[in-house]
Design an enzyme around this catalytic site. Structure first.
Site, mmCIF file in Angstrom:
data_model
loop_
_atom_site.group_PDB
_atom_site.id
_atom_site.type_symbol
_atom_site.label_atom_id
_atom_site.label_comp_id
_atom_site.label_asym_id
_atom_site.label_seq_id
_atom_site.Cartn_x
_atom_site.Cartn_y
_atom_site.Cartn_z
ATOM 1 N N GLY A 103 0.831 -1.191 0.000
ATOM 2 C CA GLY A 103 0.000 0.000 0.000
ATOM 3 C C GLY A 103 0.873 1.251 0.000
ATOM 4 O O GLY A 103 0.556 2.252 -0.632
ATOM 5 N N THR A 104 1.987 1.160 0.706
ATOM 6 C CA THR A 104 2.932 2.292 0.763
ATOM 7 C C THR A 104 3.425 2.655 -0.637
ATOM 8 O O THR A 104 3.416 3.830 -1.025
ATOM 9 C CB THR A 104 4.120 1.923 1.679
ATOM 10 O OG1 THR A 104 3.654 1.852 3.020
ATOM 11 C CG2 THR A 104 5.233 2.951 1.587
ATOM 12 N N ASN A 128 -6.902 4.483 10.184
ATOM 13 C CA ASN A 128 -6.331 3.281 10.810
ATOM 14 C C ASN A 128 -6.236 3.382 12.327
ATOM 15 O O ASN A 128 -5.908 2.413 12.991
ATOM 16 C CB ASN A 128 -4.949 2.987 10.215
ATOM 17 C CG ASN A 128 -4.023 4.179 10.314
ATOM 18 O OD1 ASN A 128 -4.465 5.324 10.204
ATOM 19 N ND2 ASN A 128 -2.753 3.944 10.532
ATOM 20 N N GLN A 183 -7.326 0.597 4.701
ATOM 21 C CA GLN A 183 -8.158 0.124 5.815
ATOM 22 C C GLN A 183 -9.629 0.043 5.423
ATOM 23 O O GLN A 183 -10.396 -0.709 6.025
ATOM 24 C CB GLN A 183 -8.014 1.048 7.045
ATOM 25 C CG GLN A 183 -6.625 1.110 7.640
ATOM 26 C CD GLN A 183 -6.191 -0.204 8.302
ATOM 27 O OE1 GLN A 183 -6.969 -1.117 8.517
ATOM 28 N NE2 GLN A 183 -4.895 -0.297 8.607
ATOM 29 N N HIS A 235 -2.466 -7.638 2.796
ATOM 30 C CA HIS A 235 -2.388 -8.286 4.110
ATOM 31 C C HIS A 235 -3.343 -7.695 5.142
ATOM 32 O O HIS A 235 -3.370 -8.130 6.283
ATOM 33 C CB HIS A 235 -0.937 -8.310 4.625
ATOM 34 C CG HIS A 235 -0.387 -6.998 5.046
ATOM 35 N ND1 HIS A 235 -0.009 -6.734 6.338
ATOM 36 C CD2 HIS A 235 -0.146 -5.877 4.352
ATOM 37 C CE1 HIS A 235 0.451 -5.496 6.406
ATOM 38 N NE2 HIS A 235 0.386 -4.959 5.218
ATOM 39 N N THR A 278 9.405 -8.104 -11.856
ATOM 40 C CA THR A 278 8.671 -9.356 -12.056
ATOM 41 C C THR A 278 7.540 -9.467 -11.042
ATOM 42 O O THR A 278 7.737 -9.223 -9.852
ATOM 43 C CB THR A 278 9.636 -10.549 -11.919
ATOM 44 O OG1 THR A 278 10.678 -10.377 -12.876
ATOM 45 C CG2 THR A 278 8.933 -11.868 -12.172
ATOM 46 N N CYS A 309 4.564 5.146 25.228
ATOM 47 C CA CYS A 309 4.612 5.519 26.631
ATOM 48 C C CYS A 309 5.299 6.859 26.852
ATOM 49 O O CYS A 309 4.949 7.620 27.724
ATOM 50 C CB CYS A 309 5.369 4.439 27.356
ATOM 51 S SG CYS A 309 5.014 4.324 29.072
#
Lengths: 384, 393
Positions: free
Chosen positions: A68-69, A148, A178, A203, A239, A326
């Site tokens: 997707g990138t 996302n 998404q 994916h 390819t 965090c």
């Protein structure tokens, strides 16, 4: 393992894995004219047909990429360059995936002016978009279909209407990684009807990593960013990844044809919300945009740092995404920051994302463990 | 012609009667690195150098590179050996000239005559070998002041050794020649550097990592294991103990003064590390502290930390600025790992305003509110130990 990080990479569809295994036997180069090459080519084209059917477009409008990138890079770089005559302003939002925002930065370095549409409260400010389109010479709009982090849906029809109403010549790209097959059924063909290009990733729908696709509206000619043997009608040389493409086709066909997939995801989400409200009560906070996909949900466990909850769940064999880190060391989640939910929410936010292959029992275990994670709320002795 | 690797050792040659012990430890470490490489190697000790010879499969360049990370070695030369007669030396120079002088425009020869009985004196050796180079290599000139390549011809006891200069070794003393120390390692920049600096002086390192699950995760532990692997590349196997201090942190956070949180925890860590150290035969603790770097490293705070244990605490970074520590961290290959964004155990509960000038008395007073001995014992009982081998093994 109990896996609820399907927006990062979904549990693969077993049938897609079978297709991949079958495709591995067809190892010839799909560009070779001998029978073995033609067999491999056949698999690629069959998968293209399935992906096109799922997106409701023509086969000739689907171009396979490595991710997707890559599809986002290809669309944005190529269209900004192609449409320079319309102006040098490029429009997006801070809630986009880094493959969009970073590509925008690269364009800014080349002299383009980027405008970011506010997403305060978690949803796109359509008025601001309209004003921008009227006041600026925009050559490209890139807005994702489903976010996302918070699942918010951007109405691609409304964006197109805004472009048209403003009399803008801007081209319109949407990252639908998404949103693909996750938006409500009534919006299934929105990307094809209202966008010039749209990027997909295998994916996220039960296919394999390393394969994506770009939808390019018929009649729009894009320039490649990867040069070579001229595969994919010259737009994306290299390819073809026959194994990934075959699995992509199968995953897309099953997800779009089998209505139980969406229904299952919706049901799991409902159970999650219901159980969370029962068991966690005030300790949990949800940010649910008005228009959203059901495949993911953002939840904040008050006073439990995202990373801490994620680590705890991980130690119990449960995978979720800690959408915020965090400490500042790990970098800020720019999408969450842009929504303006506040530091307190963001620092304890988790993203739970569902797959048709999750079970209701898994959701119940997840909620129980989220409750146990509350033991790790930051408590201090305020005496001194 | 087969390449050989020659390791020169520095400080060891200054040792007196116990020099043999240092040499044996150095050879042991060199052998343990060679054992993990493909091919077979032989190691010989002669005239304050170690000579490595390999069989057909041995990659001598790779072996030479690995030797640069062996403490006790000051320089690593790769070159060729031949019989100790002038004709063989000249032939060897000619045969290997292309390799030694690839692309160079200027050179000079330096002869070292370890065997004073050799019939040619050093200037004669240089003269003959230099002539051979000029005849064999096109487009090259002698430049004695600023040559691109220096060709060394060493006439040693058993053979002649010809090479084009050595690479710098890690220096220091052979691992294990100066006892064992217990390093308190975190995922930060300083403690791996402290471990490296102490290990360089021949100290065998054991390490202890304090984690706080679920406040810290698997990724943080893997980061520390990677850092221990960097150290092990220099020192050989490091045994890394992981201790959970979650219960201790909860107890301190619940019962004690927030401003003293970090120091109270540090004292727990020191106590646990000391007990571990005694168990595995370490005679000192090693930390990455540097005076004044953070609130828990003021002079007063360090005194309070020291007071928790009776074992000596070595702090090799004590007088270094952060920039100096970073330079070492980069050099040893730890920096890129240390700066990965995973929390280590100190960061989660860190007080907003820690006390900069604590006293031992007030810390002891706070410790009365919790059962220190029991918490230490429980943490120790739940420890896990992992064997970490170096990147070169």
């Amino acid at each position: 393992m109990i896996y609820f990080d399907n927006s990062a990479s979904a549990i693969p569809n077993p049938m897609a894995l079978e297709s991949a295994a079958e495709a591995m036997k067809h190892f010839a180069n799909p560009s070779s004219p001998h029978f073995a090459g033609l067999e491999a080519r056949g698999m690629v084209e069959e998968a293209r047909k399935k992906a096109a059917a799922a997106l409701v477009c023509s086969q000739t409008e689907i171009f396979f990429t490595s991710s997707g990138t890559e599809a986002n890079n290809m669309a944005i770089l190529s269209m900004a360059d192609k449409n320079k005559r319309a102006g040098n302003v490029i429009v997006t939002s801070h809630a986009e995936h880094p493959s969009v925002t970073e590509t925008f930065k690269a364009l800014e370095a080349k002299g383009y002016k980027a405008v970011f549409i506010p997403v305060e409260g978690g949803e796109l400010d359509y008025d601001f978009l309209e004003k921008t389109l009227k006041s600026e010479k925009v050559c490209l709009v890139s807005l994702m279909q489903a976010n996302n982090q918070n699942a918010a849906i951007t109405d691609l029809k409304e964006v197109r209407e805004a472009i048209t109403a403003a009399g803008s010549n801007a081209l319109f790209h949407s990252d639908i990684v998404q949103g693909f097959l996750k938006v409500p059924e009534s919006m299934t063909d929105y990307a094809v009807r209202y966008c010039d290009t749209a990027s997909l990733s295998a994916h996220k729908i039960g296919g394999l990593k390393g394969i994506g696709a770009l939808f390019v509206r018929k009649g729009l000619k894009l320039s490649p960013i990867i040069f070579g043997g001229g595969q994919e009608t010259g737009l994306r040389s290299g390819t073809e990844n026959v194994v990934g493409i075959a699995a992509f086709g199968t995953a897309a066909r099953l997800f779009s044809a089998d209505k139980s997939y969406r229904a299952k995801i919706t049901r799991l989400r409902e159970i999650f919300i219901e159980k969370s409200k029962d068991l966690l009560g005030e300790a949990a906070d949800f940010k649910i945009p008005k228009s959203h996909i059901d495949a993911l949900i953002n939840i904040s466990l008050k006073n439990v740092k995202s990373e801490v909850a994620m680590n705890y769940l991980s130690s119990k064999g449960i995978c979720v995404s800690s959408s915020s880190a965090c400490s500042s060391k790990a970098g800020e989640n720019t999408a969450l920051a842009a929504f303006g939910y506040g530091d307190e929410y963001n620092s304890s936010s988790l993203r739970i994302s569902f797959s048709p292959f999750n079970t209701e029992e898994e959701v119940e275990i997840l909620v129980r463990e989220l409750k146990n994670a509350l033991a790790f709320r930051i408590k201090r002795n305020k005496a001194k | 012609m087969k390449y050989i690797v020659v390791l020169k050792y520095g400080e060891i040659v200054l040792k007196g009667l116990n020099r043999g012990r240092f040499e044996l430890l150095l050879m042991k470490r060199v052998r343990s690195v060679l054992k993990k490489l493909p091919g077979k190697y032989e190691l010989h000790n002669s005239q304050s150098t170690l000579i490595i010879r390999g069989d057909g499969d041995a990659d001598m360049r790779n072996a030479a590179e690995k030797m640069q990370k062996v403490f006790g070695v000051v320089s690593v030369c790769i070159g060729v050996e031949c019989e100790k007669d002038m004709e063989a030396v000249t032939r060897t120079v000619r045969e290997n000239a292309a390799e030694f002088f690839a692309g160079a425009k200027t050179f000079k020869c330096v002869a070292k005559r370890g065997d004073k009985a050799f019939p040619f004196i050093s200037p004669q050796i240089c003269d003959i070998c230099g002539g051979a180079v000029l005849e064999t290599v096109g487009n090259i000139k002698v430049d004695v002041n600023n040559p691109e390549v220096i060709l060394y011809i060493e006439i040693r006891d058993g053979c002649a050794f010809i090479h084009a200069g050595g690479a710098k070794g890690a220096g220091g003393m052979p691992t294990g020649s100066n006892g064992r120390g217990m390093l308190l390692i975190s995922g930060g920049i300083d403690s791996p550097v402290a471990g490296y600096m102490t290990a360089k002086r021949g100290v065998q390192i054991d390490a202890v990592y304090f984690e706080t699950p679920p406040y810290t995760g698997e990724a943080a532990r893997e980061k520390v294991e990677s850092l221990a692997r960097v150290l092990a590349t220099y020192t050989g196997t490091v045994y890394l103990s992981c201790i959970s201090v979650t219960e201790i942190q909860h107890a301190i956070a619940e019962k004690c003064s927030e401003r003293l949180f970090t120091l109270l925890l540090r004292r727990f860590m020191m106590r646990i590390a000391e007990k571990l150290a005694v168990n595995v035969g370490c005679s000192a603790l090693i930390t990455g502290e540097s005076i004044g770097q953070v609130a828990s490293q003021t002079m007063e705070a360090l005194c309070c930390t020291d007071n928790a244990v009776s074992m000596p605490v070595f702090r090799p970074c004590i007088g270094l600025d952060k920039e100096e520590i970073v330079t070492i961290s980069r050099r040893i290959g730890a920096f890129d790992i240390s700066t990965l964004p995973y929390e280590d155990c100190c960061a989660v509960f860190t007080p907003k305003h820690p006390k900069l000038t604590p006293t031992i008395a007030e810390l002891e007073e706070e410790e009365k509110k919790i059962n220190v001995d029991e918490l230490v014992e429980r943490a120790l009982a739940a420890r896990t130990v992992k064997r970490i081998d170096g990147n070169n093994e």
